[in-house]
Write a protein that holds these residues in place. Structure first.
Motif, mmCIF file in Angstrom:
data_model
loop_
_atom_site.group_PDB
_atom_site.id
_atom_site.type_symbol
_atom_site.label_atom_id
_atom_site.label_comp_id
_atom_site.label_asym_id
_atom_site.label_seq_id
_atom_site.Cartn_x
_atom_site.Cartn_y
_atom_site.Cartn_z
ATOM 1 N N ALA A 189 -3.879 -6.838 2.616
ATOM 2 C CA ALA A 189 -4.078 -5.478 3.111
ATOM 3 C C ALA A 189 -3.213 -5.216 4.345
ATOM 4 O O ALA A 189 -2.653 -4.128 4.511
ATOM 5 N N GLY A 190 -3.075 -6.212 5.209
ATOM 6 C CA GLY A 190 -2.233 -6.062 6.390
ATOM 7 C C GLY A 190 -0.762 -5.903 6.047
ATOM 8 O O GLY A 190 -0.047 -5.096 6.655
ATOM 9 N N MET B 164 -0.150 -2.372 4.860
ATOM 10 C CA MET B 164 -0.077 -1.410 5.963
ATOM 11 C C MET B 164 1.251 -1.511 6.692
ATOM 12 O O MET B 164 1.793 -0.500 7.160
ATOM 13 N N TRP C 207 0.169 3.344 1.157
ATOM 14 C CA TRP C 207 0.049 1.978 1.654
ATOM 15 C C TRP C 207 -1.113 1.836 2.629
ATOM 16 O O TRP C 207 -1.771 0.795 2.683
ATOM 17 N N GLU C 208 -1.381 2.906 3.398
ATOM 18 C CA GLU C 208 -2.537 2.851 4.296
ATOM 19 C C GLU C 208 -3.829 2.754 3.493
ATOM 20 O O GLU C 208 -4.734 1.992 3.826
ATOM 21 N N SER D 111 -4.371 -0.668 2.031
ATOM 22 C CA SER D 111 -4.974 -1.592 2.990
ATOM 23 C C SER D 111 -6.452 -1.291 3.178
ATOM 24 O O SER D 111 -7.288 -2.198 3.221
ATOM 25 N N TYR D 112 -6.809 -0.008 3.256
ATOM 26 C CA TYR D 112 -8.199 0.361 3.515
ATOM 27 C C TYR D 112 -9.093 0.032 2.331
ATOM 28 O O TYR D 112 -10.129 -0.620 2.473
ATOM 29 N N ALA E 294 -4.613 -1.569 -4.901
ATOM 30 C CA ALA E 294 -5.387 -2.515 -4.099
ATOM 31 C C ALA E 294 -6.510 -3.148 -4.905
ATOM 32 O O ALA E 294 -6.659 -4.377 -4.929
ATOM 33 N N HIS F 26 -5.857 -5.293 10.246
ATOM 34 C CA HIS F 26 -5.904 -6.029 8.982
ATOM 35 C C HIS F 26 -5.363 -7.449 9.148
ATOM 36 O O HIS F 26 -5.856 -8.387 8.513
#
Length: 455
Positions: A189-190, A193, A29-30, A33-34, A169, A107
């Protein structure tokens, strides 16, 4: 001991500690977001008022690529202080928690349509990744005992999590932006995260034995990095090297062209202190074996810089090329530019385990290749991928556009190169780095990644 008496952190699933899958999902999930944000970043910065997805910042390509280079570099260079803070004060487990929380804020800030929000959000993301990225990788290594043959495969599984997040993503972010606009993409993206943070909080019982903060005895036995660095004043040769680098860094700050010349000066000054620190850490190691190991790790960082310097073109020049010069029509449908960055992640999911099994079987047969050899081969294979972009550029010169198949082939070779290099190098650092400097060395690995991105 029966399965019913095992503690949570001792339980396994599919031959690996359950903690691996907690870290897998957190990192997935990180990375969603990235990479979701990265897929939009350059295109958003250069989007003019008439762009089909709405107005972006309207910057020039040069301005956008310059900021992108600084962002990619800083997001990983900050891993050095993030690693030190975890090693000396917080422990990796708490550092990851703090980093994830900062990333949610970062994010979320990018989702706000206000002039101050863009650079503020990027700054928070840089801080968050610096706290999370080196330390979660160190924790994966801590799940396995020394000499455990499952370690490399565990990192490969973890690496699939990274790329599953990237694939999800790049598949959906472009569609979300096309329908609801740029800031909806940043907001997605937020939310991703936030999911990662929730998974990490839920899974604490499975990772309670790794990444804990130093005990009082460990702090007492530990030597501060400031004290280690101060030893440079007792070594004329090392002091001379450090001072020469410092003077050249100041010279760069005064003489480089462009509005960011002082940024380069500050970067080189920072790197001068890092080099000075590493020289003193090397001197402080007690055994020849430890010194040889850390020297090999530091030399491997040169390969890392070269590899990621080329690879990070995916979010910069290749992203612009895809947007402006590639025929993206397929069966009457215009494929969003971010989806092409998902090719890398999709290929990794398809081939990662197979390639890891290939190397594992060779190891069992006594034919294992060295980690440095795998990293070098990966860099060569990745470089071959750019040959296809040469053909794409030639086709564009003739027809005014180039076919998507060149991008597919380029990303395929980039992926095989990455699979030969990146998971191996992650495992390599956790194997050879001295335990008390584990997160610092992992931070240096990601800093080398960032320097490659800036290059």
């Amino acid at each position: 001991m029966s399965a019913t008496t095992l503690k949570a952190h001792q339980k396994e699933l599919w031959g690996h500690p359950i903690g691996l899958y907690v870290l897998f999902l957190t990192e997935m999930w990180e990375r969603f977001s990235y990479y979701g944000m990265r897929a939009l970043l350059v295109i958003y910065m250069i989007a003019q008022a008439g762009h089909k997805d709405g107005a972006g910042l309207g910057w020039t390509e040069v301005e956008a690529l310059k900021l992108y280079g600084w962002y990619v570099m800083l997001v990983y260079v900050v891993s050095i202080p993030g690693g030190i803070l975890a090693d000396k004060v917080l422990g990796q487990r708490k550092a990851v928690m703090i980093g994830a929380f900062i990333l949610v804020l970062g994010h979320g800030t990018l989702a706000i349509e206000a002039p101050w929000a863009f650079l503020t959000g990027l700054g928070l993301i840089i801080l968050g990744v610096g706290m999370l990225k080196p330390n979660i990788s160190t924790m994966v290594g801590g799940l396995y005992q020394k000499g455990d043959i499952r370690r490399d495969k565990g990192f490969s599984i973890f690496y699939i999590g990274i790329n599953l997040g990237s694939l999800l993503a790049t598949t959906f972010i472009g569609l979300i932006v096309a329908k609801w606009g740029w800031h909806a993409g940043f907001g997605t993206a937020g939310v991703a995260m936030l999911f990662g943070l929730m998974v990490y909080i839920w899974g604490q019982k499975y990772i309670e034995h790794v990444g804990n903060k130093p005990t009082e005895q460990e702090k007492k036995d530990d030597v501060s990095l400031v004290a280690i660095f101060s030893n440079i004043f007792k070594s004329p040769i090392h002091l001379a090297i450090f001072l020469v680098m410092l003077v050249l860094s100041l010279y760069a700050g005064f003489t480089f062209e462009g509005v960011d010349h002082w940024g380069y000066g500050a970067l080189f000054i920072f790197l001068s202190f890092v080099v000075g620190l590493m020289m003193m850490i090397y001197q402080s190691l007690e055994t020849r074996i430890e010194k040889d190991r850390i020297l090999v790790v530091l030399l491997s960082f040169l390969i890392v810089i070269v590899f990621w310097g080329a690879f990070e073109q995916a979010g910069g020049l290749m992203s612009i090329y895809t947007e402006q010069k590639t025929d993206r029509m397929l069966l009457g449908y215009l494929i969003p530019t971010p989806m092409f960055q998902g090719l890398n992640a999709g290929f990794i999911i398809l081939f990662a385990v197979a390639l890891a099994n290939f190397w594992a079987k060779r190891k069992l047969k006594g034919k294992e290749a060295s980690a440095l050899f795998k990293m070098a081969i990966g860099t060569v294979i990745m470089g071959i991928g750019f040959i296809f972009m040469v053909f794409a550029a030639r086709e564009y010169g003739i027809k005014g556009h180039s076919g998507m198949h060149w991008l597919v082939l380029a990303y395929l070779f980039h992926t095989i190169g990455e699979l030969s290099s990146s998971p191996v190098s992650l495992s390599f650092v956790t194997k050879l780095a001295p335990v008390k400097y584990a997160s610092l060395m992992m931070g240096l690995y990601f800093a080398a990644t960032g320097l490659g991105g800036k290059v």
